[in-house]
Design a protein around this motif. Structure first.
Motif, PDB file in Angstrom:
ATOM      1  N   VAL A  93       0.834  -1.202   0.000  1.00 41.35           N
ATOM      2  CA  VAL A  93       0.000   0.000   0.000  1.00 41.35           C
ATOM      3  C   VAL A  93       0.871   1.255   0.000  1.00 41.35           C
ATOM      4  O   VAL A  93       0.539   2.247  -0.655  1.00 41.35           O
ATOM      5  N   LEU A  94       2.007   1.207   0.686  1.00 38.65           N
ATOM      6  CA  LEU A  94       2.921   2.356   0.688  1.00 38.65           C
ATOM      7  C   LEU A  94       3.487   2.610  -0.708  1.00 38.65           C
ATOM      8  O   LEU A  94       3.570   3.763  -1.152  1.00 38.65           O
ATOM      9  N   VAL A  95       3.844   1.548  -1.426  1.00 35.16           N
ATOM     10  CA  VAL A  95       4.337   1.710  -2.800  1.00 35.16           C
ATOM     11  C   VAL A  95       3.233   2.271  -3.694  1.00 35.16           C
ATOM     12  O   VAL A  95       3.475   3.188  -4.496  1.00 35.16           O
ATOM     13  N   LEU A  96       2.022   1.748  -3.543  1.00 39.72           N
ATOM     14  CA  LEU A  96       0.904   2.271  -4.327  1.00 39.72           C
ATOM     15  C   LEU A  96       0.613   3.728  -3.985  1.00 39.72           C
ATOM     16  O   LEU A  96       0.299   4.527  -4.879  1.00 39.72           O
ATOM     17  N   LEU A  97       0.738   4.079  -2.721  1.00 42.03           N
ATOM     18  CA  LEU A  97       0.547   5.468  -2.299  1.00 42.03           C
ATOM     19  C   LEU A  97       1.614   6.368  -2.913  1.00 42.03           C
ATOM     20  O   LEU A  97       1.319   7.483  -3.356  1.00 42.03           O
ATOM     21  N   MET A  98       2.841   5.873  -2.965  1.00 47.83           N
ATOM     22  CA  MET A  98       3.924   6.637  -3.578  1.00 47.83           C
ATOM     23  C   MET A  98       3.649   6.849  -5.071  1.00 47.83           C
ATOM     24  O   MET A  98       3.804   7.958  -5.596  1.00 47.83           O
ATOM     25  N   LEU A  99       3.218   5.798  -5.761  1.00 51.53           N
ATOM     26  CA  LEU A  99       2.906   5.919  -7.183  1.00 51.53           C
ATOM     27  C   LEU A  99       1.727   6.865  -7.416  1.00 51.53           C
ATOM     28  O   LEU A  99       1.737   7.661  -8.364  1.00 51.53           O
ATOM     29  N   LEU A 100       0.720   6.772  -6.559  1.00 50.64           N
ATOM     30  CA  LEU A 100      -0.429   7.676  -6.660  1.00 50.64           C
ATOM     31  C   LEU A 100       0.005   9.125  -6.479  1.00 50.64           C
ATOM     32  O   LEU A 100      -0.409  10.006  -7.239  1.00 50.64           O
ATOM     33  N   ALA A 136       1.900  10.262  -9.586  1.00 54.56           N
ATOM     34  CA  ALA A 136       0.965  10.496 -10.691  1.00 54.56           C
ATOM     35  C   ALA A 136       0.160  11.767 -10.460  1.00 54.56           C
ATOM     36  O   ALA A 136      -0.081  12.539 -11.398  1.00 54.56           O
ATOM     37  N   ASP A 137      -0.230  12.006  -9.227  1.00 54.45           N
ATOM     38  CA  ASP A 137      -1.005  13.204  -8.907  1.00 54.45           C
ATOM     39  C   ASP A 137      -0.175  14.460  -9.129  1.00 54.45           C
ATOM     40  O   ASP A 137      -0.656  15.434  -9.718  1.00 54.45           O
ATOM     41  N   VAL A 138       1.072  14.442  -8.695  1.00 51.10           N
ATOM     42  CA  VAL A 138       1.938  15.616  -8.866  1.00 51.10           C
ATOM     43  C   VAL A 138       2.249  15.849 -10.339  1.00 51.10           C
ATOM     44  O   VAL A 138       2.170  16.984 -10.829  1.00 51.10           O
ATOM     45  N   VAL A 139       2.591  14.790 -11.070  1.00 51.71           N
ATOM     46  CA  VAL A 139       2.889  14.932 -12.498  1.00 51.71           C
ATOM     47  C   VAL A 139       1.645  15.422 -13.239  1.00 51.71           C
ATOM     48  O   VAL A 139       1.726  16.347 -14.067  1.00 51.71           O
ATOM     49  N   GLY A 140       0.501  14.844 -12.923  1.00 46.46           N
ATOM     50  CA  GLY A 140      -0.732  15.279 -13.572  1.00 46.46           C
ATOM     51  C   GLY A 140      -1.078  16.717 -13.265  1.00 46.46           C
ATOM     52  O   GLY A 140      -1.521  17.462 -14.142  1.00 46.46           O
ATOM     53  N   ARG A 141      -0.860  17.123 -12.030  1.00 45.57           N
ATOM     54  CA  ARG A 141      -1.205  18.478 -11.623  1.00 45.57           C
ATOM     55  C   ARG A 141      -0.288  19.508 -12.281  1.00 45.57           C
ATOM     56  O   ARG A 141      -0.742  20.547 -12.758  1.00 45.57           O
TER      57      ARG A 141
END
Length: 175
Positions: free
Chosen positions: A31-38, A41-46
């Motif tokens: 879940v920590l790895v998925l949180l890091m990827l999320l 992705a959120d920062v790059v998208g923003r």
């Protein structure tokens, strides 16, 4: 190195608790790895596409709950929680052992009744079909997970307290 060799060299638990500890820590790590990827992705998208990930805040909140409550049982049965022992030198070993046992009983009861209350709230949340604001995820299942982890932590605290109580006696008998 085989997986079982690695597992037994990195985990001091025995039997089913070994596998439960590994499973809970693997869940927290995943879940920590998925949180890091999320978050990436959120920062790059923003910043590059002017479009953040929808529901990232909700997913982050749920991920943090999963991580924290996956680790609480492991911490309690290992006895690696924060302990303030500044008064241990002033009390004798018998008093320290008694206070450790008393704290284990109080913490076990607290975690059990907290889990009980959380489960009542989870049932109410599921009955009312409460969902998250943006993604419409049913929040009752996350609350149930927290309640189950409280119960597992209570069992871990109880076993840790019993172990600490009888550890000195077993050492005295074998000596």
């Amino acid at each position: 190195m085989h997986f079982s060799t690695w597992l037994h060299s990195h985990y001091k638990e025995k039997g089913p608790v070994l596998w439960l500890a590994f499973a809970l820590e693997a869940l927290a790590a995943l879940v920590l790895v998925l949180l890091m990827l999320l978050t990436c992705a959120d920062v790059v998208g923003r910043y590059f596409f002017s479009n953040a990930v929808d529901g990232a805040v909700e997913m982050t909140e749920i991920a943090i709950a999963v991580i924290v409550f996956a680790e609480i049982p492991v911490i309690t049965w290992r006895g690696t929680h924060v302990v303030v022992d500044i008064m241990d030198n002033f009390f004798g070993q018998a008093w320290v052992k008694l206070l450790e046992s008393l704290s284990a009983v109080v913490i076990t009861a607290s975690l059990y009744f907290l889990g009980e209350r959380i489960f009542v709230e989870a049932a109410r949340s599921l009955r009312r079909n409460e969902v998250t604001e943006h993604l419409q995820l049913p929040i009752g299942y996350v609350i149930q997970y927290i309640g189950v982890m409280c119960w597992i932590a209570a069992a871990g605290t109880l076993t840790w307290g019993i172990y600490r109580l009888f550890r000195g006696r077993a050492a005295a008998v074998t000596a």
